[in-house]
Design an enzyme around this catalytic site. Structure first.
Site, PDB file in Angstrom:
ATOM      1  N   LYS A   1      34.206  36.400  33.053  1.00 56.45           N
ATOM      2  CA  LYS A   1      35.154  35.102  32.268  1.00 56.45           C
ATOM      3  C   LYS A   1      34.448  34.552  33.685  1.00 56.45           C
ATOM      4  O   LYS A   1      34.840  33.080  33.517  1.00 56.45           O
ATOM      5  CB  LYS A   1      37.033  36.200  32.621  1.00 56.45           C
ATOM      6  CG  LYS A   1      37.668  34.257  33.368  1.00 56.45           C
ATOM      7  CD  LYS A   1      39.218  35.510  33.122  1.00 56.45           C
ATOM      8  CE  LYS A   1      39.449  35.129  34.577  1.00 56.45           C
ATOM      9  NZ  LYS A   1      39.636  34.862  35.499  1.00 56.45           N
ATOM     10  N   ASN A   2      34.868  35.043  35.073  1.00 55.41           N
ATOM     11  CA  ASN A   2      34.459  34.518  36.335  1.00 55.41           C
ATOM     12  C   ASN A   2      32.786  33.750  35.995  1.00 55.41           C
ATOM     13  O   ASN A   2      33.273  32.805  37.530  1.00 55.41           O
ATOM     14  CB  ASN A   2      35.003  35.102  37.467  1.00 55.41           C
ATOM     15  CG  ASN A   2      36.769  35.304  37.572  1.00 55.41           C
ATOM     16  OD1 ASN A   2      37.233  34.460  36.298  1.00 55.41           O
ATOM     17  ND2 ASN A   2      37.526  36.041  38.440  1.00 55.41           N
TER      18      ASN A   2
ATOM     19  N   CYS B   1      47.250  31.196  38.093  1.00 55.71           N
ATOM     20  CA  CYS B   1      48.789  32.197  38.375  1.00 55.71           C
ATOM     21  C   CYS B   1      48.860  31.960  39.555  1.00 55.71           C
ATOM     22  O   CYS B   1      48.980  31.310  40.849  1.00 55.71           O
ATOM     23  CB  CYS B   1      48.158  34.105  38.525  1.00 55.71           C
ATOM     24  SG  CYS B   1      46.450  33.264  38.201  1.00 55.71           S
TER      25      CYS B   1
ATOM     26  N   ARG C   1      48.167  27.614  45.184  1.00 51.29           N
ATOM     27  CA  ARG C   1      46.481  27.586  44.837  1.00 51.29           C
ATOM     28  C   ARG C   1      46.342  26.664  45.777  1.00 51.29           C
ATOM     29  O   ARG C   1      45.907  25.502  44.850  1.00 51.29           O
ATOM     30  CB  ARG C   1      46.208  28.051  43.392  1.00 51.29           C
ATOM     31  CG  ARG C   1      46.529  28.821  42.517  1.00 51.29           C
ATOM     32  CD  ARG C   1      45.832  30.234  43.119  1.00 51.29           C
ATOM     33  NE  ARG C   1      45.226  30.382  43.260  1.00 51.29           N
ATOM     34  CZ  ARG C   1      43.883  31.557  42.360  1.00 51.29           C
ATOM     35  NH1 ARG C   1      44.816  31.962  41.159  1.00 51.29           N
ATOM     36  NH2 ARG C   1      42.702  31.577  42.778  1.00 51.29           N
TER      37      ARG C   1
ATOM     38  N   ASP D   1      40.750  41.591  42.709  1.00 57.22           N
ATOM     39  CA  ASP D   1      41.027  41.470  41.563  1.00 57.22           C
ATOM     40  C   ASP D   1      40.662  43.451  41.147  1.00 57.22           C
ATOM     41  O   ASP D   1      40.918  43.998  40.056  1.00 57.22           O
ATOM     42  CB  ASP D   1      39.810  40.926  40.588  1.00 57.22           C
ATOM     43  CG  ASP D   1      39.766  39.625  41.316  1.00 57.22           C
ATOM     44  OD1 ASP D   1      38.906  39.123  40.809  1.00 57.22           O
ATOM     45  OD2 ASP D   1      40.754  39.508  41.454  1.00 57.22           O
TER      46      ASP D   1
ATOM     47  N   ARG E   1      44.606  36.543  29.336  1.00 56.16           N
ATOM     48  CA  ARG E   1      43.547  36.195  29.860  1.00 56.16           C
ATOM     49  C   ARG E   1      42.510  36.190  30.187  1.00 56.16           C
ATOM     50  O   ARG E   1      41.597  35.167  30.586  1.00 56.16           O
ATOM     51  CB  ARG E   1      44.134  35.264  31.637  1.00 56.16           C
ATOM     52  CG  ARG E   1      44.905  34.081  31.095  1.00 56.16           C
ATOM     53  CD  ARG E   1      45.949  33.498  32.085  1.00 56.16           C
ATOM     54  NE  ARG E   1      44.627  33.331  32.976  1.00 56.16           N
ATOM     55  CZ  ARG E   1      44.347  33.013  34.567  1.00 56.16           C
ATOM     56  NH1 ARG E   1      46.212  34.310  34.974  1.00 56.16           N
ATOM     57  NH2 ARG E   1      43.530  32.765  35.563  1.00 56.16           N
TER      58      ARG E   1
HETATM   59  C1  EPZ Z   1      37.948  33.255  42.592  1.00 54.04           C
HETATM   60  O1  EPZ Z   1      39.266  33.196  43.088  1.00 54.04           O
HETATM   61  C2  EPZ Z   1      38.497  34.462  40.942  1.00 54.04           C
HETATM   62  N1  EPZ Z   1      38.483  33.374  40.117  1.00 54.04           N
HETATM   63  C3  EPZ Z   1      39.535  35.254  41.570  1.00 54.04           C
HETATM   64  O2  EPZ Z   1      39.559  35.725  39.693  1.00 54.04           O
HETATM   65  C4  EPZ Z   1      39.290  36.387  42.977  1.00 54.04           C
HETATM   66  O3  EPZ Z   1      40.480  37.177  42.878  1.00 54.04           O
HETATM   67  C5  EPZ Z   1      38.556  35.080  43.658  1.00 54.04           C
HETATM   68  O4  EPZ Z   1      37.909  34.337  43.185  1.00 54.04           O
HETATM   69  C6  EPZ Z   1      38.757  36.219  44.866  1.00 54.04           C
HETATM   70  O5  EPZ Z   1      37.252  36.756  44.480  1.00 54.04           O
HETATM   71  C7  EPZ Z   1      37.298  32.468  39.459  1.00 54.04           C
HETATM   72  O6  EPZ Z   1      36.529  32.816  40.058  1.00 54.04           O
HETATM   73  C8  EPZ Z   1      38.275  31.238  38.717  1.00 54.04           C
HETATM   74  P1  EPZ Z   1      38.950  32.027  46.597  1.00 54.04           P
HETATM   75  P2  EPZ Z   1      39.230  31.648  43.906  1.00 54.04           P
HETATM   76  O7  EPZ Z   1      39.182  30.437  46.559  1.00 54.04           O
HETATM   77  O8  EPZ Z   1      37.851  30.976  43.879  1.00 54.04           O
HETATM   78  C9  EPZ Z   1      41.724  30.464  49.575  1.00 54.04           C
HETATM   79  C10 EPZ Z   1      41.145  36.596  38.555  1.00 54.04           C
HETATM   80  O9  EPZ Z   1      42.052  37.217  38.195  1.00 54.04           O
HETATM   81  N2  EPZ Z   1      41.832  29.245  49.623  1.00 54.04           N
HETATM   82  O10 EPZ Z   1      37.813  32.951  46.406  1.00 54.04           O
HETATM   83  O11 EPZ Z   1      40.443  30.599  43.249  1.00 54.04           O
HETATM   84  C11 EPZ Z   1      42.331  30.807  48.747  1.00 54.04           C
HETATM   85  O12 EPZ Z   1      44.721  30.832  49.156  1.00 54.04           O
HETATM   86  C12 EPZ Z   1      40.907  35.371  39.694  1.00 54.04           C
HETATM   87  O13 EPZ Z   1      40.136  37.021  38.027  1.00 54.04           O
HETATM   88  C13 EPZ Z   1      41.717  28.050  50.449  1.00 54.04           C
HETATM   89  O14 EPZ Z   1      42.513  28.786  51.542  1.00 54.04           O
HETATM   90  O15 EPZ Z   1      39.832  32.297  44.929  1.00 54.04           O
HETATM   91  C14 EPZ Z   1      42.787  32.914  48.968  1.00 54.04           C
HETATM   92  O16 EPZ Z   1      43.717  33.073  50.338  1.00 54.04           O
HETATM   93  C15 EPZ Z   1      42.354  35.725  40.842  1.00 54.04           C
HETATM   94  N3  EPZ Z   1      41.886  26.859  50.297  1.00 54.04           N
HETATM   95  C16 EPZ Z   1      40.793  32.565  49.681  1.00 54.04           C
HETATM   96  O17 EPZ Z   1      40.998  31.131  49.439  1.00 54.04           O
HETATM   97  C17 EPZ Z   1      41.033  26.613  49.434  1.00 54.04           C
HETATM   98  O18 EPZ Z   1      40.701  25.327  48.407  1.00 54.04           O
HETATM   99  C18 EPZ Z   1      40.459  33.148  48.805  1.00 54.04           C
HETATM  100  O19 EPZ Z   1      40.215  32.589  47.367  1.00 54.04           O
HETATM  101  C19 EPZ Z   1      40.655  27.392  47.850  1.00 54.04           C
HETATM  102  C20 EPZ Z   1      40.623  28.806  48.084  1.00 54.04           C
END
Ligand code: EPZ
Length: 400
Positions: free
Chosen positions: A4-5, A98, A105, A288, A381
């Site tokens: 998915k990702n 979510c 987010r 995850d 999802r």
């Molecule tokens: C990706 O989310 C995945 N989603 C998530 O999978 C996964 O849990 C996550 O990476 C971590 O591995 C997709 O790829 C669509 P992050 P992402 O930005 O990129 C903070 C699932 O279950 N952050 O790596 O959105 C954020 O709050 C989903 O399939 C900022 O602060 O996660 C978090 O604490 C859930 N500012 C940390 O970074 C930003 O602009 C890591 O989040 C962006 C993120």
């Protein structure tokens, strides 16, 4: 199943080129349909039959994302970089998705990154408009490691003038897969999959065929499910090397397994041992898989400390495990201690997010008695056809 990702990033990447793109091995999950309807709304022609998607971006007629669709999934933010890179302007709502992560987010890294490329950001009531006369390469340091922000800025840099350096980048396999595809179409990306990525901007790139890589989180979820239900399961068309952190722990907690390049066989565990985990960006233990692993630890001998370092609120589901009979102490919002083994009992539950959803399914499979899980949209999802596939493995599960 295709990841998915990975799918949710390669679909927006189609907008970086004017040529027709083909994507193979796409999973049948709702977020993919949302991504395609977002493209259609932009005037892009898409066609999906079974696991193949065809995208023809030639007829694109606008660059503002439809808020009604974009608000329904977090990954809608992935369309912004390619639209900005190709058309120098884009507008979009603050993404939905979510409820994990502080304050919904956050997208501060995306906005800060786009500014570094020279984009002007106009923030309205509940949407953003980005404009750039031309995009110039930049040197950007991620103050928080972010998977989607890394992918977004990497895609933007592909068409920017000059050589961009992204530091403290995320290193997930989906990022390398995206870079490999873009390079095969004329992009010049080096270092994807490491923490420093260098992208030499080009005028334009072609488009071709991309086969989505196996979903490592689905593989890990099924492997944990096998161990928790003491079943012998063989998982094919997967990449065990993408869940090395989990498999190395399996060795330490008495779960026997065999692996090949694209298959993994989990055998019945002897007495499960407890283990402390701390979630971490790739190649560390993936957030995850935290919730499925916590369910497994309710069946292990001894105490396990589960430390969720990536997201706030990603331990909400443990209350429901406690209602089922698990012995879990919440130490603080990021840490719980699980004492096992405990017998679990069926309950009526609601899935708070995608990964907690599959964890509750695993708990229900090992619990005594019947469990009813609401809000299974969250599970659909990310896990295609999960009830039929589990029935195929002998589970007594049906969708109401
Ligand atoms: C990706 O989310 C995945 N989603 C998530 O999978 C996964 O849990 C996550 O990476 C971590 O591995 C997709 O790829 C669509 P992050 P992402 O930005 O990129 C903070 C699932 O279950 N952050 O790596 O959105 C954020 O709050 C989903 O399939 C900022 O602060 O996660 C978090 O604490 C859930 N500012 C940390 O970074 C930003 O602009 C890591 O989040 C962006 C993120």
């Amino acid at each position: 199943m295709g990841a998915k990702n990975s799918a949710l990033k390669i679909i927006p990447a189609a907008l970086l080129s004017g040529d027709n793109m083909v994507i193979k091995n796409t999973p049948y999950i709702k977020d993919i349909d949302k991504a395609l309807s977002l493209l259609e709304d932009l005037g892009v022609k898409t066609e999906k039959n079974r696991r193949t998607i065809k995208i023809n971006p030639k007829t694109i007629n606008k660059t503002d994302l439809n808020a009604k669709i974009a608000n329904k999934f977090r990954a809608s933010i992935m369309f912004v970089g390619p639209l900005l890179a190709r058309f120098k302007e884009v507008s979009f709502p603050h993404p939905g998705g979510c409820v994990i992560g502080a304050g919904g987010r956050p997208i501060d890294l995306f906005l800060d990154g786009f500014k570094h490329f020279g984009a002007e950001i106009i923030k309205n009531e509940n949407n953003y408009k980005l404009k750039a006369t031309k995009l110039k390469a930049c040197d950007y340091f991620f103050t928080v490691v972010s998977v989607t922000a890394t992918e977004a800025l990497m895609m933007t840099a592909v068409l920017a003038n000059g050589v961009t350096t992204l530091r403290n980048s995320a290193m997930e396999p989906e990022i390398k897969a995206l870079a490999d595809y873009l390079n095969s179409q004329g992009a010049k990306i080096k270092g994807a999959g490491t923490s420093t990525i260098k992208i030499e901007g080009v005028k334009k790139i072609k488009a071709g065929t991309f086969k989505i890589i196996p979903d490592r989180i689905e593989t890990g979820s099924f492997a944990i499910m096998a161990a928790a239900t003491r079943s012998k399961i063989r998982i094919t068309r997967c990449k065990p090397d993408h869940i090395r952190a989990l498999l190395e722990i399996f060795k330490k907690i008495n779960i026997p397994f065999r692996e090949g390049v694209d298959w993994l066989e989990i055998n019945k565990p002897k007495k499960l041992r407890s283990y402390n985990i701390k979630t971490h960006e790739f190649p560390g233990f993936p957030t995850d898989l935290q919730s499925p692993f916590t369910v497994l630890m309710t069946q292990a001998e001894g105490s396990s400390l589960i430390h969720e370092t990536i997201y706030d609120r990603r331990l909400l589901y443990v209350d429901m495990l406690s209602q089922m009979g698990a012995d879990i102490t919440m130490c603080d919002p990021h840490r719980v201690v699980v004492n096992g083994p405990t017998r679990l009992y069926g309950k009526n539950l609601t899935s708070p997010d995608l990964r907690a959803g599959i964890a509750l399914v695993i708990a229900a499979l090992i619990a005594q008695g019947k469990t009813k899980i609401d809000n299974i949209y969250q599970i659909n999802r990310g896990y295609e056809n999960i009830d039929a596939r589990l029935r195929g493995l002998g589970a007594k599960i049906k969708k109401l």
